[in-house]
Design a protein around this motif. Sequence first.
Motif, PDB file in Angstrom:
ATOM      1  N   VAL A  54       0.832  -1.196   0.000  1.00  0.00           N
ATOM      2  CA  VAL A  54       0.000   0.000   0.000  1.00  0.00           C
ATOM      3  C   VAL A  54       0.872   1.254   0.000  1.00  0.00           C
ATOM      4  N   ALA A  55       2.090   1.146   0.541  1.00  0.00           N
ATOM      5  CA  ALA A  55       2.978   2.307   0.595  1.00  0.00           C
ATOM      6  C   ALA A  55       3.353   2.790  -0.805  1.00  0.00           C
ATOM      7  N   SER A  56       3.807   1.870  -1.663  1.00  0.00           N
ATOM      8  CA  SER A  56       4.250   2.289  -2.992  1.00  0.00           C
ATOM      9  C   SER A  56       3.080   2.520  -3.947  1.00  0.00           C
ATOM     10  N   PHE A  57       1.974   1.808  -3.751  1.00  0.00           N
ATOM     11  CA  PHE A  57       0.843   1.926  -4.672  1.00  0.00           C
ATOM     12  C   PHE A  57      -0.114   3.062  -4.319  1.00  0.00           C
ATOM     13  N   ALA A  58      -0.266   3.369  -3.034  1.00  0.00           N
ATOM     14  CA  ALA A  58      -1.280   4.346  -2.642  1.00  0.00           C
ATOM     15  C   ALA A  58      -0.741   5.565  -1.916  1.00  0.00           C
ATOM     16  N   MET A  59       0.441   5.452  -1.307  1.00  0.00           N
ATOM     17  CA  MET A  59       0.949   6.551  -0.487  1.00  0.00           C
ATOM     18  C   MET A  59       2.038   7.368  -1.178  1.00  0.00           C
ATOM     19  N   SER A  60       3.016   6.686  -1.754  1.00  0.00           N
ATOM     20  CA  SER A  60       4.127   7.399  -2.390  1.00  0.00           C
ATOM     21  C   SER A  60       3.677   8.388  -3.463  1.00  0.00           C
ATOM     22  N   PRO A  61       2.729   8.009  -4.340  1.00  0.00           N
ATOM     23  CA  PRO A  61       2.313   8.972  -5.370  1.00  0.00           C
ATOM     24  C   PRO A  61       1.809  10.289  -4.789  1.00  0.00           C
ATOM     25  N   ALA A  62       1.103  10.229  -3.660  1.00  0.00           N
ATOM     26  CA  ALA A  62       0.577  11.452  -3.052  1.00  0.00           C
ATOM     27  C   ALA A  62       1.668  12.219  -2.315  1.00  0.00           C
ATOM     28  N   MET A  63       2.561  11.497  -1.627  1.00  0.00           N
ATOM     29  CA  MET A  63       3.605  12.169  -0.845  1.00  0.00           C
ATOM     30  C   MET A  63       4.671  12.796  -1.730  1.00  0.00           C
ATOM     31  N   LEU A  64       5.000  12.115  -2.825  1.00  0.00           N
ATOM     32  CA  LEU A  64       6.081  12.592  -3.685  1.00  0.00           C
ATOM     33  C   LEU A  64       5.592  13.482  -4.821  1.00  0.00           C
ATOM     34  N   GLY A  65       4.282  13.423  -5.092  1.00  0.00           N
ATOM     35  CA  GLY A  65       3.741  14.234  -6.180  1.00  0.00           C
ATOM     36  C   GLY A  65       3.837  13.540  -7.515  1.00  0.00           C
ATOM     37  N   LYS A  66       4.913  12.756  -7.717  1.00  0.00           N
ATOM     38  CA  LYS A  66       5.103  12.047  -8.974  1.00  0.00           C
ATOM     39  C   LYS A  66       6.000  10.847  -8.749  1.00  0.00           C
ATOM     40  N   VAL A  67       5.620   9.713  -9.304  1.00  0.00           N
ATOM     41  CA  VAL A  67       6.439   8.507  -9.243  1.00  0.00           C
ATOM     42  C   VAL A  67       6.558   7.949 -10.666  1.00  0.00           C
ATOM     43  N   PRO A  68       7.608   7.175 -10.953  1.00  0.00           N
ATOM     44  CA  PRO A  68       7.847   6.698 -12.333  1.00  0.00           C
ATOM     45  C   PRO A  68       7.029   5.476 -12.725  1.00  0.00           C
ATOM     46  N   PHE A  69       5.825   5.370 -12.223  1.00  0.00           N
ATOM     47  CA  PHE A  69       4.940   4.267 -12.583  1.00  0.00           C
ATOM     48  C   PHE A  69       3.518   4.687 -12.240  1.00  0.00           C
ATOM     49  N   ASP A  70       2.568   3.999 -12.840  1.00  0.00           N
ATOM     50  CA  ASP A  70       1.157   4.239 -12.568  1.00  0.00           C
ATOM     51  C   ASP A  70       0.621   3.007 -11.829  1.00  0.00           C
ATOM     52  N   PRO A  71       0.322   3.139 -10.535  1.00  0.00           N
ATOM     53  CA  PRO A  71      -0.103   1.963  -9.772  1.00  0.00           C
ATOM     54  C   PRO A  71      -1.423   1.362 -10.247  1.00  0.00           C
ATOM     55  N   ILE A  72      -2.221   2.137 -10.968  1.00  0.00           N
ATOM     56  CA  ILE A  72      -3.502   1.633 -11.448  1.00  0.00           C
ATOM     57  C   ILE A  72      -3.368   0.934 -12.793  1.00  0.00           C
ATOM     58  N   ASN A  73      -2.602   1.523 -13.716  1.00  0.00           N
ATOM     59  CA  ASN A  73      -2.576   1.039 -15.100  1.00  0.00           C
ATOM     60  C   ASN A  73      -1.324   0.255 -15.499  1.00  0.00           C
ATOM     61  N   ASP A  74      -0.267   0.304 -14.692  1.00  0.00           N
ATOM     62  CA  ASP A  74       0.977  -0.375 -15.058  1.00  0.00           C
ATOM     63  C   ASP A  74       1.081  -1.795 -14.527  1.00  0.00           C
TER      64      ASP A  74
END
Length: 285
Positions: A54-74
Amino acid sequence: GANDLVARAVAARLGPRLGQQVVVENRAGAGGNIATEQVARAASDGYTLLLASVASFAMSPAMLGKVPFDPINDFAPVTQTALVTSLLSAHPSLPASSLKQFVALAKKAPGKMNYATPGAGSIAHLSAELFWNTAAIKLVHVPYKGGGPAVVDAMAGHVESIFSLISTQTPHVRSGKLHALAVSSAKRSAALPQVPTIGESGYPGFEASGWLGLAFPARTPKAIVDRIHNETVAVLNLREVQTQLEDLGLDAEPSDPELFRTKIKSDFARWGKLIRDAGIKGDGN
């Protein structure tokens, strides 16, 4: 950590069922984002799996603003594997033997009581923030670099309370060095079945759990996803695996691919809103 322990518990039994070795390869760093990106970019041939969190899929995108993957579509979700529960405990010197008493103390001294977590932006920290908002109380956050140091200081009384994974606190609760108040999951933990949930303690419907689960790169053939799903669920339903995870303070929690996809989407929205509303930022380290 929990990721490695769950991966090895599953891999050791999945290999014989598939007729080939399953290798656990740890790719640490950036809060799990390095490993997550690697799998997102891997070939969709069924030979590369991610133990997602849940950390990398749901939390990191919000905390970092941008991550190099799409947890929903990738990714192609396979199954959730384990529920990761947080536990709120207090030092025995704190005059609170229940969650109700703890909240009453916090309301008498807003912004004065403190609590430890394994780190800013961790599942335990965000679960705590969600509960403080629910209970309308304010505590001072003392983040540590991991659950171990946080527990040590909590037992020593350097902090009054601690919100961290149940797996790091269980032996100290059993020995009486920490007083467990409530778990953040929807149901009680098998590791400490005598400890009530937050929902049972006056906040019906409250739930703030983390999870671990398996996912393939997107576009992995459905036949492969279904085969690995079926075999992994069979492994997670083994009593020996459930006992192994329970001893670590984790609960086996398999699900089908679509339910897991729905969980990822709902947690992405839920935790993202909490993080943005609370102004929590991370650096990915």
